[in-house]
Design a protein around this motif. Structure first.
Motif, PDB file in Angstrom:
ATOM      1  N   HIS A 247       9.361 -17.200  10.353  1.00 20.18           N
ATOM      2  CA  HIS A 247       8.322 -16.554   9.797  1.00 20.18           C
ATOM      3  C   HIS A 247       7.464 -15.343  10.928  1.00 20.18           C
TER       4      HIS A 247
ATOM      5  N   HIS B 213      12.994 -23.841   4.073  1.00 11.74           N
ATOM      6  CA  HIS B 213      12.279 -23.757   3.065  1.00 11.74           C
ATOM      7  C   HIS B 213      11.277 -24.444   2.438  1.00 11.74           C
TER       8      HIS B 213
ATOM      9  N   ASP C 253      13.717 -17.682   6.376  1.00 11.42           N
ATOM     10  CA  ASP C 253      13.016 -17.000   6.757  1.00 11.42           C
ATOM     11  C   ASP C 253      13.013 -17.116   7.947  1.00 11.42           C
TER      12      ASP C 253
ATOM     13  N   HIS D 261      19.267 -22.317   1.634  1.00 13.40           N
ATOM     14  CA  HIS D 261      18.183 -21.743   1.730  1.00 13.40           C
ATOM     15  C   HIS D 261      16.895 -23.093   0.620  1.00 13.40           C
TER      16      HIS D 261
ATOM     17  N   ASP E 209      13.060 -20.722   9.428  1.00 18.70           N
ATOM     18  CA  ASP E 209      11.534 -21.122   8.589  1.00 18.70           C
ATOM     19  C   ASP E 209      10.602 -20.912  10.146  1.00 18.70           C
TER      20      ASP E 209
ATOM     21  N   HIS F   6      10.089 -27.034   4.281  1.00 18.86           N
ATOM     22  CA  HIS F   6       9.512 -26.657   5.778  1.00 18.86           C
ATOM     23  C   HIS F   6       8.739 -28.192   5.781  1.00 18.86           C
TER      24      HIS F   6
HETATM   25 FE   LIG Z   1       9.919 -20.634   5.075  1.00 27.08          FE
END
Ligand SMILES: [Fe+2]
Ligand SMILES: [Fe+2]
Length: 376
Positions: free
Chosen positions: A81, A277, A117, A241, A79, A279
């Motif tokens: 991003h 996902h 992500d 995820h 993740d 976090h």
């Molecule tokens: Fe994420």
């Protein structure tokens, strides 16, 4: 009067120089320049007085758990991003920091799981930037897709870079499965949405428009076929995820067909699901299946407001003044019995190890300490 420049560079000047060299090097991020880039990133962090450049050493110490040596170790990064680098370089720095952490592991992990992500809005440039940075990992990488990578072009760019998102492989007696758990029902065609609108809707999470994540009929049928020849005594580790259980629907901390996927895993003696996902530190056990969330390198989420699985060791709310607090990376120690210790390498707190004894005993043994903030 002496007009010579002062010999001592101020912290601010030093920081700006390092930041400039970081950004310059980002324009040509091959393996050689990466070493300079990541050194500059560590320098920026050190100049801000935030954190030591490498945080994996205490994690290695935390590996020394009772109950014998693991058969092998994996690392994970998840993740990130990423935006395009001229939009946001902070998340780029964070991913490079995670790569540094994993490259500093000694011994090296057998492979690194990337938990999905990688991109923020599924753009080709975001995914390409992520792929470039991950190339600097010394250990092999196994990729998993997240919804932020997917819904702009329905996975076209991701597939071009990383291959099919659903696959399995065997490693040292463990059967690994990687799923694409972020499929959604078509909410966009009837609404005549553009790809960008579709992506932004999914990225918005709590909007009442998108459907819940699911593995879907086709992939579940594939999973059943894939697992059919695997003996019940073979350890199975699934990477997904989204969590393969139902925690909090409005944020898609949820997989709609989770029960059906769990049923497919029910006959195995040791089954583990590692998911992205969410976090955050998140631990669950349903029947024979242990579930562990991964830390993100960007945007720690608050906990779901409607309760948590009782095994979860809560990490507390991240410090809003420290951009790395609540983020991190980590590793997995896989034991000969197929059970897994999950290690959370929090960047701003002591690492936390969720041992296999803790999850297998439903929290009765080996309860870990709560992660404390580093004092600085
Ligand atoms: Fe994420
Ligand atoms: Fe996600």
């Amino acid at each position: 009067m002496d007009h010579k420049k002062p010999r001592v560079t101020s912290i601010e000047t030093k920081h700006m120089k390092e930041r400039d060299s970081l950004l310059r090097a980002l324009h040509n991020l091959d393996r050689r320049s990466f070493m300079k880039v990541s050194a500059a990133a560590a320098g920026v962090v050190a100049a801000k007085g935030l954190l030591p450049p490498h945080t994996f050493q205490p994690v290695t110490v935390a590996h020394a758990q009772p109950g014998g040596e693991p058969a092998f170790r994996l690392a994970y990064i998840s993740d990130s991003h990423l935006y395009e680098r001229d939009v946001n370089d902070r998340f780029v720095n964070a991913l490079m920091r995670a790569v540094d952490d994993v490259n500093a592991m000694d011994p090296q992990p057998d492979f690194v799981l990337y938990g999905g992500d990688l991109a923020q809005l599924g753009k080709a440039k975001e995914l390409e930037l992520g792929a470039q940075i991950l190339k600097n990992l010394k250990a092999p990488v196994r990729m998993m897709v997240g919804e932020h990578d997917w819904f702009l072009d329905m996975g076209d760019k991701w597939r071009e870079l990383f291959g099919e998102p659903t696959y399995s492989f065997d490693h040292k007696g463990v059967h690994f499965v990687v799923l694409n758990s972020i499929l959604e029902k078509d909410f966009w065609t009837a609404r005549k949405m553009t790809p960008e609108q579709r992506m932004l809707t999914v990225a918005g999470l709590d909007n009442g428009v998108q459907s819940r994540f699911m593995v879907g009929d086709e992939q579940r049928a594939w999973l059943a076929r894939d697992l059919a020849p695997v003996a019940a005594t073979t350890p199975v580790i699934v990477f997904s995820h989204s969590p393969l259980y139902k925690l909090y629907e409005p944020w898609n901390f949820w997989t709609d067909d989770a029960e059906q996927v769990q049923a497919t895993l029910r006959r195995f003696r040791a089954a583990t699901v590692i998911h992205g996902h969410t976090h955050q530190l998140l631990t669950n056990r349903i029947g024979n299946i242990s579930f562990h969330g991964m830390l993100s390198t960007a945007w720690p989420w608050p906990y779901a407001p409607e309760g948590l699985p009782p095994l979860t060791i809560q990490m507390g709310r991240p410090d809003p003044f420290n951009p790395h607090d609540g983020c991190g990376d980590g590793s997995l120690a896989i034991h000969p019995d197929g059970l897994v210790d999950k290690i959370y390498g929090l960047w701003n707190r002591n690492p936390v190890t969720i041992t296999r004894n803790y999850t297998a005993s439903q929290g009765k043994k080996d309860r870990p300490d709560i992660p404390q903030r580093r004092s600085y």
